[in-house]
Design an enzyme around this catalytic site. Structure first.
Site, PDB file in Angstrom:
ATOM      1  N   SER A 307       0.707  -1.157  -0.104  1.00 59.63           N
ATOM      2  CA  SER A 307      -0.010  -0.060   0.137  1.00 59.63           C
ATOM      3  C   SER A 307       0.815   1.118   0.155  1.00 59.63           C
ATOM      4  O   SER A 307       1.980   1.112   0.134  1.00 59.63           O
ATOM      5  CB  SER A 307      -0.973   0.020   1.143  1.00 59.63           C
ATOM      6  N   ASP A 308       0.188   2.327  -0.260  1.00 61.09           N
ATOM      7  CA  ASP A 308       0.836   3.599  -0.062  1.00 61.09           C
ATOM      8  C   ASP A 308       0.836   3.979   1.346  1.00 61.09           C
ATOM      9  O   ASP A 308      -0.179   3.515   2.081  1.00 61.09           O
ATOM     10  CB  ASP A 308       0.431   4.630  -0.993  1.00 61.09           C
ATOM     11  N   TRP A 309       1.288   5.233   1.871  1.00 60.92           N
ATOM     12  CA  TRP A 309       1.073   5.570   3.236  1.00 60.92           C
ATOM     13  C   TRP A 309       0.028   5.831   3.472  1.00 60.92           C
ATOM     14  O   TRP A 309      -1.006   6.585   3.281  1.00 60.92           O
ATOM     15  CB  TRP A 309       2.161   6.933   3.316  1.00 60.92           C
ATOM     16  N   GLY A 311      -2.636   4.187   2.958  1.00 63.80           N
ATOM     17  CA  GLY A 311      -3.615   4.017   2.063  1.00 63.80           C
ATOM     18  C   GLY A 311      -4.650   2.986   2.165  1.00 63.80           C
ATOM     19  O   GLY A 311      -5.684   3.442   1.910  1.00 63.80           O
TER      20      GLY A 311
END
Length: 772
Positions: A307-309, A311
């Site tokens: 995932s992104d931060w 996310g």
């Protein structure tokens, strides 16, 4: 109109061709069939399956969930600091898979020992970092690298960065970013390769190869795992605002946004990062169609999706998940394998598993992907780095590479009256502008310790070295125009800058954007020169003395009213640690500029989006017809088009030649190709580089195609008076397109194709190919 009933259909895998009578879904399913998955959801016979299975059989549910957790590390504290306690405790408990933003051989080893020597199973941690365009040695920003039209530039950056990072305990670079974008207001345009999917694909593959080495050789001590991001269509964010909505058709998704990711995976990219945006209304972190349907099933991706931060947790804010438990369930089931920073899966995973909301099979699949990556990186055999061998800063060779690539990435936008190159014998030179004496030209996404220890070489200092006998003066003139700065509109320094220009033989005006005005969370509604910088350029122009503008920026800029009165403009981008030296190399002709624009420069913000690879309307632009597609107050074209770039010498590109003017669809289906060749000559008086570019236009299709598509480029170096023949191969991949079929349908249709060759997207020389 073309008869589109007879056509070639290629599967979603882009490989074996299938006759048009086979239904698309059946063809895609047959082409993407994989071995029967085992308990971990993987095909049998893949690397490290035996080792992974042994670990899975010993792991508790909590330990499995822990492998899917990535926590952030505090920049300013080492092990034992208050900001790192959560990660340390989780590592000891065997409930942590990865840590983000830790680096330094001593710090990373200390944390790694907690996991390897104190946890029950001793599974090593995976350390990731945003290594975007350098670790200690900051290279030009990725957008600048794309302007080189030389993939070796990106490859060299990645090789140097990987070596420096791995010696400091970093295993995983969150790069390359391959978000194709037509939106220069978006700050993250600086991190990508511009508006074209083909150019972006080539650079994405080169960056992956540089990070990881040949094949999947990232277990070596000087390589790191790459991360293809952001999956997918992040560059289409509405209004150019970060994290915003993207509404995109299946055909545009597959033709514009997905090709660079496929190229990166073909190059061996170990991981993929999900994007913050929605795709067709569904947030990317919960998008089963893109993460599983396309990425894992149609493409057979066997690596890690991170995932992104936060996310995953943001699925709640999107209105897609009711709470953290739902966010964990939706993201894991959609295809996310590791959660960055937020902890929804670790907190709710056991309950979700017990309630049947996530399956043991899917959980084991995600864990197996993470463990395989750790085995491939060699972490089980060598979890620690040699602290005595850690690289502590840029080497002489690394700086030379940064300087060479920066100069190779610069684009000469304008050069009237032969202002450039400057003479090293000049008696007096004025350097003016807020960035003329600045060490802050590194660009966005620089490792903080590197920015502090190794600022960029200043233009003023480099000009003095390049012209040692000249009197070189400096006047700042105006501030950089940073948002909220009290000096952003202050023009009190302009008179001193004008006086310096009047007293000099030539003036170098260094203007642009501070690096903080590009990158993530740096969208701009106005992309002109910030603050009072345009007033400075106009004032220098009114002196009537020779001058050149050097642009240092992270995005295309509008040039307002100053361009017409400026004889020479060099686009230098944010060039990295060797910025000043590289700029001086080009200004004084030590390097003949050969870069080209990887993205169109608009005339005004109101013209956006403006890009070369647009589709035609039913009423294309006609200056004499009011009822055609245009603005009343603007020409239809950008200020500077995609592929534009000048040189200190002159080139001629002849008419293209085709090895044949027609080709059967069946031959293309079988992998046949044809050759496009063209002669390029240096007609000037000095050696230089030209980038020969090939564009394709499908004149009529069942889904109308862009008026131009870049399908080949070659940067060549020629001495004065020399010529060479550049050759391109054209096949089904270049002539076809993806339809709106969600299962993945690629067509090559019969009809006529115009093939253009030239030195920009405005090339006029062409030949017509007929597919029968």
């Amino acid at each position: 109109m073309r008869d589109v009933r007879r056509r070639t259909l290629l599967t979603a895998m882009g490989g074996t061709a299938v006759a048009g009578g086979v239904p698309a879904a059946e063809a895609a399913e047959a082409a993407t069939a994989s071995p029967v998955p085992d308990r971990a959801g993987r095909g049998r016979g893949t690397p490290y399956d035996r080792e992974v299975r042994r670990l899975l059989d010993r792991m508790t549910v909590e330990e499995k969930l822990g492998q899917l957790q990535q926590l952030a590390w505090s920049w300013d504290t080492g092990p034992g600091g208050g900001g790192t306690k959560e990660a340390e405790d989780a590592a000891r408990a065997g409930r942590l898979g990865s840590v983000f933003s830790i680096f330094g051989a001593r710090s990373s080893n200390a944390l790694q020992r907690l996991a390897v020597e104190e946890s029950r199973l001793g599974i090593p941690l995976l350390f990731g970092l945003d290594v975007i365009h350098g670790f200690w040695t900051t290279f030009p920003i990725p957008l600048a690298q794309a302007a080189s039209f030389d993939p070796d530039v990106a490859r060299k950056d990645a090789e140097v960065s990987a070596k420096e990072a791995r010696s400091n305990g970093v295993h995983w670079a969150f790069s390359p970013m391959m978000d194709v974008t037509r939106e220069p207001r978006w700050g993250r345009v600086a991190e990508g390769s511009g508006e074209d999917p083909y150019l972006t694909s080539v650079f994405a593959a080169a960056k992956v190869e540089g990070y990881q080495g040949p094949g999947r050789g990232y277990g070596a001590g000087d390589r790191v795992a790459a991360c293809a991001k952001h999956f997918v269509a992040y560059g289409g964010a509405e209004g150019g605002r970060d994290y915003n909505t993207v509404d995109v058709s299946e055909s545009r998704l597959r033709n514009l946004y997905l090709p660079p990711f496929r190229a990166a995976l073909d190059a061996g990219a170990a991981t993929v990062m999900a994007s913050f945006n929605t795709v067709g209304g569904v947030p990317a972190h919960g998008n089963t169609h893109t993460l599983t349907g396309i990425l894992k099933e149609q493409w057979g991706f066997d690596g890690v999706v991170v995932s992104d931060w936060t996310g995953v947790r943001e699925l709640v804010a999107h209105g897609f998940a009711e709470d953290g438990a739902a966010a964990a369930r939706l993201s894991l089931n959609a295809g996310v394998d590791m959660e960055m920073v937020s902890t929804t899966l670790r907190e709710h995973g056991r309950k979700l598993l017990r309630g049947g909301r996530i399956s043991e099979r899917r959980l084991d699949d995600a864990v197996a992907r993470v463990l395989r990556l750790k085995f491939a990186l060699g972490l089980f055999e060598s979890p620690y780095v040699d602290e005595d061998a850690a690289i502590g800063g840029p080497t002489v060779a690394a700086r030379e590479a940064a300087r060479e690539t920066a100069a190779r990435s610069m684009v000469l936008l304008k050069n009237e009256r032969g202002i450039l190159p400057l003479r090293t014998s000049a008696r007096s030179i004025a350097v003016v502008g807020p960035f003329g004496n600045s060490g802050d030209l590194l660009g966005t996404w620089v490792v903080p310790a590197a920015a502090e220890k190794y600022p960029s070489v200043k233009v003023l200092d480099a000009v003095r070295r390049a012209a040692p006998h000249a009197k070189v003066t400096y006047a700042r003139g105006v501030g950089p125009g940073s948002p909220g700065s009290p000096e952003s509109g202050d023009t009190g320094g302009i008179p001193a800058a004008v006086a310096a220009a009047k007293a000099a033989d030539v003036t170098v005006v260094v203007v642009g954007e501070p690096p903080a005005m590009s990158g993530e969370a740096a969208a701009r509604s106005d992309i002109g020169l910030p603050g009072a910088q345009e007033r400075l350029v106009r004032a220098i122009a009114r002196t009537g003395k020779p001058f050149v503008v050097v642009l240092v920026n992270g995005r295309p800029l509008t040039t307002g009213g100053w361009l017409a009165r400026t004889p020479a403009v060099l686009e230098a981008w944010h060039p990295g640690v060797e910025a000043g030296n590289a700029i001086a190399d080009v200004l004084f002709g030590k390097v003949n500029p050969g870069g080209k624009l990887p993205v169109s420069f608009p005339r005004t913000v109101g013209q956006l989006p403006v890009h070369y690879n647009h589709e035609s309307t039913g009423r294309p632009y006609d200056a004499g017809n009011k009822y055609s597609s245009k603005y009343l107050d603007l020409p239809p074209d950008p200020q500077f088009p995609f592929g534009h770039g000048l040189s200190y010498t002159a080139f001629e590109i002849g008419a293209p030649k085709l090895s044949r003017t027609s080709v059967p669809a069946g031959a293309l289906r079988a992998g046949d190709t044809l050759e496009v060749s063209v002669t390029v000559s240096n007609t000037g008086d000095r050696e230089g580089d030209e980038v020969v570019q090939l564009y394709v236009h499908d004149l009529a299709a069942s889904i109308p195609q862009p008026v131009r598509k870049l399908r080949g480029f070659r940067r060549v170096t020629l001495g004065a008076g020399r010529s060479t023949v550049v050759r391109f191969r054209v096949g089904a991949e270049d002539l076809g397109f993806w339809t709106n079929d969600p299962h993945g349908e690629f067509l090559v249709e019969e009809g006529r194709f115009d093939l253009y060759v030239g030195n920009s997207s405005t090339a006029t020389a062409k030949r017509t190919l007929t597919v029968t």
